[in-house]
Design a protein around this motif. Structure first.
Motif, mmCIF file in Angstrom:
data_model
loop_
_atom_site.group_PDB
_atom_site.id
_atom_site.type_symbol
_atom_site.label_atom_id
_atom_site.label_comp_id
_atom_site.label_asym_id
_atom_site.label_seq_id
_atom_site.Cartn_x
_atom_site.Cartn_y
_atom_site.Cartn_z
ATOM 1 N N UNK A 148 0.780 -1.300 0.033
ATOM 2 C CA UNK A 148 -0.090 0.065 0.090
ATOM 3 C C UNK A 148 0.931 1.204 -0.163
ATOM 4 N N UNK A 149 1.948 1.195 0.841
ATOM 5 C CA UNK A 149 2.815 2.434 0.969
ATOM 6 C C UNK A 149 3.555 2.855 -0.343
ATOM 7 N N UNK A 150 3.880 1.585 -0.941
ATOM 8 C CA UNK A 150 4.622 1.731 -2.150
ATOM 9 C C UNK A 150 3.779 2.306 -3.335
ATOM 10 N N UNK A 151 2.515 1.925 -3.322
ATOM 11 C CA UNK A 151 1.623 2.683 -4.237
ATOM 12 C C UNK A 151 1.393 4.103 -3.851
ATOM 13 N N UNK A 152 1.210 4.401 -2.789
ATOM 14 C CA UNK A 152 1.105 5.902 -2.210
ATOM 15 C C UNK A 152 2.221 6.600 -2.809
ATOM 16 N N UNK A 153 3.411 6.212 -2.666
ATOM 17 C CA UNK A 153 4.653 6.695 -3.215
ATOM 18 C C UNK A 153 4.388 7.035 -4.933
ATOM 19 N N UNK A 154 4.136 5.941 -5.355
ATOM 20 C CA UNK A 154 3.741 5.857 -6.762
ATOM 21 C C UNK A 154 2.749 7.094 -7.328
ATOM 22 N N UNK A 155 1.509 7.026 -6.739
ATOM 23 C CA UNK A 155 0.542 8.084 -6.533
ATOM 24 C C UNK A 155 1.014 9.329 -6.431
ATOM 25 N N UNK A 156 1.695 9.579 -5.328
ATOM 26 C CA UNK A 156 2.127 10.807 -5.218
ATOM 27 C C UNK A 156 3.357 11.329 -6.142
ATOM 28 N N UNK A 157 3.960 10.709 -6.825
ATOM 29 C CA UNK A 157 4.771 10.982 -7.684
ATOM 30 C C UNK A 157 4.427 11.115 -9.174
ATOM 31 N N UNK A 158 3.398 10.575 -9.542
ATOM 32 C CA UNK A 158 2.672 10.692 -10.691
ATOM 33 C C UNK A 158 1.115 11.194 -10.942
ATOM 34 N N UNK A 159 0.521 11.388 -10.022
ATOM 35 C CA UNK A 159 -0.889 11.867 -10.126
ATOM 36 C C UNK A 159 -1.060 13.361 -9.551
ATOM 37 N N UNK A 160 -2.011 13.759 -10.403
ATOM 38 C CA UNK A 160 -2.433 15.052 -9.973
ATOM 39 C C UNK A 160 -3.261 15.052 -8.494
ATOM 40 N N UNK A 161 -3.344 16.000 -7.792
ATOM 41 C CA UNK A 161 -4.179 16.158 -6.480
ATOM 42 C C UNK A 161 -5.557 15.290 -6.685
ATOM 43 N N UNK A 162 -6.169 15.516 -7.657
ATOM 44 C CA UNK A 162 -7.599 15.119 -8.049
ATOM 45 C C UNK A 162 -7.495 13.565 -7.735
ATOM 46 N N UNK A 163 -6.311 12.898 -8.668
ATOM 47 C CA UNK A 163 -6.139 11.334 -8.844
ATOM 48 C C UNK A 163 -5.886 10.823 -7.489
ATOM 49 N N UNK A 164 -4.872 11.461 -6.654
ATOM 50 C CA UNK A 164 -4.612 11.152 -5.522
ATOM 51 C C UNK A 164 -5.853 10.929 -4.521
ATOM 52 N N UNK A 165 -6.427 12.102 -4.513
ATOM 53 C CA UNK A 165 -7.935 12.094 -3.787
ATOM 54 C C UNK A 165 -8.581 10.998 -4.084
ATOM 55 N N UNK A 166 -8.943 10.669 -5.313
ATOM 56 C CA UNK A 166 -9.793 9.558 -5.859
ATOM 57 C C UNK A 166 -9.164 8.210 -5.222
ATOM 58 N N UNK A 167 -7.917 7.847 -5.350
ATOM 59 C CA UNK A 167 -7.525 6.773 -4.862
ATOM 60 C C UNK A 167 -7.673 6.814 -3.266
ATOM 61 N N UNK A 168 -7.483 7.758 -2.704
ATOM 62 C CA UNK A 168 -7.697 7.635 -1.148
ATOM 63 C C UNK A 168 -9.279 7.504 -0.832
ATOM 64 N N UNK A 169 -9.901 8.392 -1.556
ATOM 65 C CA UNK A 169 -11.324 8.150 -1.143
ATOM 66 C C UNK A 169 -11.904 6.592 -1.281
ATOM 67 N N UNK A 170 -11.389 5.979 -2.134
ATOM 68 C CA UNK A 170 -11.664 4.558 -2.512
ATOM 69 C C UNK A 170 -10.998 3.633 -1.452
#
Length: 238
Positions: A136-158
């Motif tokens: 999970x934390x590895x995908x958090x790092x991947x998301x933080x490095x590659x996604x917009x704020x909106x994309x990161x928020x979508x993942x976290x809400x899921x």
């Protein structure tokens, strides 16, 4: 108060271990209420208890000396806090706190370690969870490095949606800003954008998931792999 039977608990880890494993840990489980903001582990302080949540969401936050903070992982009824004690360490540099109120059980660290020595089922299940959390934390790092704020928020809400009952999640802009490591105006903008697409309904202190499948698509591959790994190695979330 009598110790909870295995059929009664809602924590997934406690539910999937075998009867001998539960017999090793069950007598040490202490029911606790977990109000929002409760600190379960304080950075730099020795572990005293691990917590198995039945409901609610816990958050693991890392911070700097000048008070910059970001969330690095979450857990709910699928996991536990303080799993570092299973790896032979006595403290960690992250703080663990309750971000969505709930309830569960706490167990003293020494009792948990002894139970794991007594039960291979318990030990292996909890170590598999450690593996999944690292994923999970590895995908958090991947998301933080590659996604917009909106994309990161979508993942976290899921991820939060996986850990609550129903479609309503109690979340504040303040905590969302910590999770995304952005200022609160950026959180407001991201929420308005996702709400405009019809994926969520946002109101003060609450977010309602309206179209989960669309939210998964919007997360653009950053959600789902750690969750699938949990199901493969441990079982469903509940």
């Amino acid at each position: 108060m009598p110790h909870p039977t295995q059929s009664f608990v809602r924590n997934c880890l406690l539910s999937v271990i075998d009867a001998a494993g539960y017999a090793a840990i069950g007598p040490h489980l202490e029911p606790v209420d977990l109000p929002k903001g409760t600190v379960l582990i304080e950075a730099g302080k020795p572990f005293t208890h691990a917590h198995f949540l039945n409901t609610g969401i816990g958050s693991i936050v890392v911070s700097t000396a000048d008070s910059r903070r970001v969330e690095v992982g979450i857990f709910g009824r699928e996991g536990l806090s303080g799993f570092g004690c299973l790896l032979g360490v006595d403290q960690c540099p992250q703080t663990t706190l309750v971000q969505v109120e709930g309830e569960g059980y706490r167990v003293a660290v020494d009792a948990l370690r002894t139970a794991c020595q007594q039960s291979a089922s318990l030990r292996e299940t909890l170590l598999r969870y450690v593996h999944v959390f690292i994923s999970q934390t590895s995908y958090t790092a991947l998301s933080n490095a590659n996604q917009s704020v909106e994309g990161r928020l979508a993942r976290w809400l899921l991820m939060c949606h996986d850990r609550v009952t129903g479609d309503d999640i109690a979340l504040t802009h303040e905590f969302l800003s910590i999770m995304l490591a952005v200022q609160r105006p950026s959180v407001t903008t991201a929420l308005h954008m996702i709400e405009g697409y019809g994926f969520i309904k946002a109101r003060r202190g609450h977010i309602t998931i309206k179209d989960r499948e669309a939210l998964i698509d919007f997360a653009d591959g950053m959600y789902g792999v750690p969750e699938a790994e949990y199901r493969r190695l441990i079982g469903p979330f509940g």
